[in-house]
Design a protein around this motif. Structure first.
Motif, PDB file in Angstrom:
ATOM      1  N   ASN A 301       0.634  -1.200   0.092  1.00 40.23           N
ATOM      2  CA  ASN A 301       0.136  -0.031   0.074  1.00 40.23           C
ATOM      3  C   ASN A 301       0.730   1.212   0.084  1.00 40.23           C
ATOM      4  N   GLN A 302       2.024   1.123   0.196  1.00 39.00           N
ATOM      5  CA  GLN A 302       3.044   2.325   0.139  1.00 39.00           C
ATOM      6  C   GLN A 302       3.903   2.175  -1.113  1.00 39.00           C
ATOM      7  N   MET A 303       3.603   1.502  -2.040  1.00 37.11           N
ATOM      8  CA  MET A 303       4.387   1.571  -3.463  1.00 37.11           C
ATOM      9  C   MET A 303       3.874   2.710  -4.102  1.00 37.11           C
ATOM     10  N   LYS A 304       4.722   3.219  -4.801  1.00 35.85           N
ATOM     11  CA  LYS A 304       4.531   4.737  -5.735  1.00 35.85           C
ATOM     12  C   LYS A 304       3.864   3.712  -6.927  1.00 35.85           C
ATOM     13  N   LYS A 305       3.140   4.843  -7.741  1.00 34.39           N
ATOM     14  CA  LYS A 305       2.429   4.265  -8.986  1.00 34.39           C
ATOM     15  C   LYS A 305       3.491   3.790 -10.045  1.00 34.39           C
ATOM     16  N   TYR A 306       3.283   2.657 -10.713  1.00 36.34           N
ATOM     17  CA  TYR A 306       4.142   1.965 -11.648  1.00 36.34           C
ATOM     18  C   TYR A 306       5.221   1.315 -10.999  1.00 36.34           C
ATOM     19  N   GLY A 307       5.106   1.010  -9.643  1.00 29.25           N
ATOM     20  CA  GLY A 307       5.821   0.194  -8.843  1.00 29.25           C
ATOM     21  C   GLY A 307       6.233  -0.798  -9.143  1.00 29.25           C
ATOM     22  N   ARG A 308       7.474  -1.633  -8.810  1.00 32.53           N
ATOM     23  CA  ARG A 308       7.674  -3.127  -9.201  1.00 32.53           C
ATOM     24  C   ARG A 308       7.929  -3.772  -7.863  1.00 32.53           C
ATOM     25  N   ILE A 309       7.472  -5.036  -7.704  1.00 34.51           N
ATOM     26  CA  ILE A 309       7.755  -5.834  -6.738  1.00 34.51           C
ATOM     27  C   ILE A 309       8.257  -7.241  -7.051  1.00 34.51           C
ATOM     28  N   ALA A 310       9.252  -7.624  -6.659  1.00 30.74           N
ATOM     29  CA  ALA A 310       9.972  -8.831  -6.882  1.00 30.74           C
ATOM     30  C   ALA A 310       9.714  -9.807  -5.714  1.00 30.74           C
ATOM     31  N   VAL A 311       9.064 -10.849  -5.789  1.00 29.64           N
ATOM     32  CA  VAL A 311       8.552 -11.818  -4.843  1.00 29.64           C
ATOM     33  C   VAL A 311       9.761 -13.003  -4.833  1.00 29.64           C
ATOM     34  N   CYS A 312      10.491 -12.862  -4.006  1.00 32.49           N
ATOM     35  CA  CYS A 312      11.677 -13.767  -4.003  1.00 32.49           C
ATOM     36  C   CYS A 312      11.795 -14.805  -2.964  1.00 32.49           C
ATOM     37  N   GLY A 313      10.818 -14.567  -1.701  1.00 33.61           N
ATOM     38  CA  GLY A 313      10.635 -15.567  -0.849  1.00 33.61           C
ATOM     39  C   GLY A 313       9.511 -15.011   0.010  1.00 33.61           C
ATOM     40  N   ALA A 314       9.183 -15.895   0.912  1.00 36.01           N
ATOM     41  CA  ALA A 314       7.858 -15.976   1.790  1.00 36.01           C
ATOM     42  C   ALA A 314       8.330 -16.651   3.328  1.00 36.01           C
ATOM     43  N   ILE A 315       9.324 -16.458   4.093  1.00 37.25           N
ATOM     44  CA  ILE A 315       9.932 -16.986   4.821  1.00 37.25           C
ATOM     45  C   ILE A 315       8.804 -17.129   6.155  1.00 37.25           C
ATOM     46  N   SER A 316       8.002 -15.808   6.060  1.00 37.62           N
ATOM     47  CA  SER A 316       7.197 -15.730   7.420  1.00 37.62           C
ATOM     48  C   SER A 316       6.004 -16.800   7.227  1.00 37.62           C
TER      49      SER A 316
END
Length: 401
Positions: A301-316
């Protein structure tokens, strides 16, 4: 001198003659030298085998300490998955076994593990690719101790993916040499961390998935781990502002030491949302996610417009018995036109040489700092693995055999 005064003759290929002549003395000396060389060979080999003294005496007495005799003596220690993990792994889920290795065939080589890696991916992959009784998956830096493959000389070090083993046999096809130009002063264990798979994960995740640009703001969680610590430093090399979070004050101090612009302890902040907003009021262009779960649902929810997210892991989520709910990502992804992409570093296998060369260069220039959490002893593999999943490591978790 009588035979009763020469008890060592029982261990020699033939008796030593009485030394009454120069020729006899020379013959005696040569025989003793031969015995000494055999003893040296045997003692050196015992360092990586579990051979009984009787077998050694037999080999010495017959003078038949051949390559085939040596290889047949090697017993490897291996850790197997005794029981699939239910929730958090326990030491009782593992079993230590001995496996006698066969003679080397033409084209094969015998390797001895020197350093072994423990990594978060092993937790979910153990369920996906392993069955109970299999040797635990994993990577090691290994030394070649015997070879019948002309492409591999005894004494060189390589990276292998042969699991939790002290010794193993390979045909060489699955072995990766250390990057060219590796200096002797640099620990070879880094080939399992910063200049290995975790470093490459950071490298390709930032460049190819996040597609970071100079001047952007990059967020990374689990930032003091093997991947996260490299992500932050590479982003700084690329001219970005970097915000990281970790699970202890010591780790936060380490992040600031290696150049992170902002860092905080997510376990002690009163509000994760406020901590993220304070670290970067304008939001984030890139988010390198190693954790998933609640953190990801807040950060998106705090990403800027056109932001990019790399999903590398989910250790939680790796050790959850009951799946977590959410996060529900559709609304912020739609209205901010975000791009979220999961990735596995093996997708860039054809470019690993490029990545390793760049990582080695930055390490040698002092631009990329490395920290390792080293556990001594192969018998402590499960403990090191469990400790890593609990977040006890700073930097890369390594086991030294």
């Amino acid at each position: 001198m009588g035979a009763e005064d020469r008890p060592w003759e029982n261990f020699l290929p033939c008796p030593i003659p009485d030394c009454n002549t120069v020729e006899a003395k020379c013959q005696s000396l040569l025989l003793l030298l031969k015995v000494a060389l055999q003893c040296t060979e045997i003692l050196a080999y015992r360092r990586h085998s579990h051979t009984s003294s009787d077998h050694l005496v037999l080999a010495l007495g017959t003078g038949k300490m051949s390559e085939h005799t040596r290889v047949a003596m090697v017993t490897a220690k291996v850790w197997v998955l005794k029981k699939h993990f239910e929730g958090f792994p326990r030491t009782s889920d593992f079993d230590l076994k001995n496996i006698e290795l066969p003679n080397l065939k033409d084209g094969e080589l015998l390797l001895e593990s020197v350093f072994l890696s423990v990594d978060p991916y092993m937790r979910p992959y153990s369920r996906r690719v392993m069955k109970e009784g299999d040797v635990m998956i994993g990577t090691q830096v290994a030394r070649i101790v015997d070879s019948k493959n002309p492409a591999f000389a005894v004494g060189i070090f390589v990276v292998a993916k042969s699991g939790w083993r002290t010794h193993f046999i390979s045909d060489g096809k699955d072995l990766q040499p250390l990057p060219s130009g590796w200096p002797e002063s640099l620990p070879m264990s880094l080939a399992l961390g910063t200049i290995g798979m975790p470093g490459l994960t950071a490298y390709f995740g930032l460049l190819e998935v996040c597609k970071m640009k100079p001047g952007e703001t990059v967020l990374v969680n689990a930032a003091a781990g093997a991947v996260g610590s490299v992500v932050g430093q590479l982003a700084k090399i690329g001219g970005c502002k970097v915000v990281g979070c970790a699970g202890s004050d010591d780790k936060v101090a380490y992040l600031k030491k290696i150049g992170f612009d902002e860092a905080f302890n997510y376990k002690t902040v009163t509000s994760l949302d406020e901590a993220l907003r304070k670290a970067s009021p304008d939001g984030y262009d890139c988010f390198f996610d190693n954790v998933g779960g609640e953190f990801a649902s807040v950060a998106i929810n705090q990403m800027k417009k056109y932001g990019r997210i790399a999903v590398c892991g989910a250790i939680s989520q790796y050790n959850d018995s009951v799946p977590q709910k959410g996060p529900y990502v559709q609304m912020p992804m739609i209205f901010k036109e975000l791009r979220m992409e999961g990735f596995i570093v093996a997708s860039w296998n054809n470019r690993w040489e490029e990545g390793l060369k760049a990582l080695l260069k930055w390490v040698m220039e002092g631009k990329l700092k490395c920290h390792e959490q080293v556990t001594e002893g192969f018998e402590n593999m499960p403990a090191a693995f469990i400790g890593m999943l609990k977040g006890e490591n700073l930097g890369k978790a390594i086991v030294k055999v």
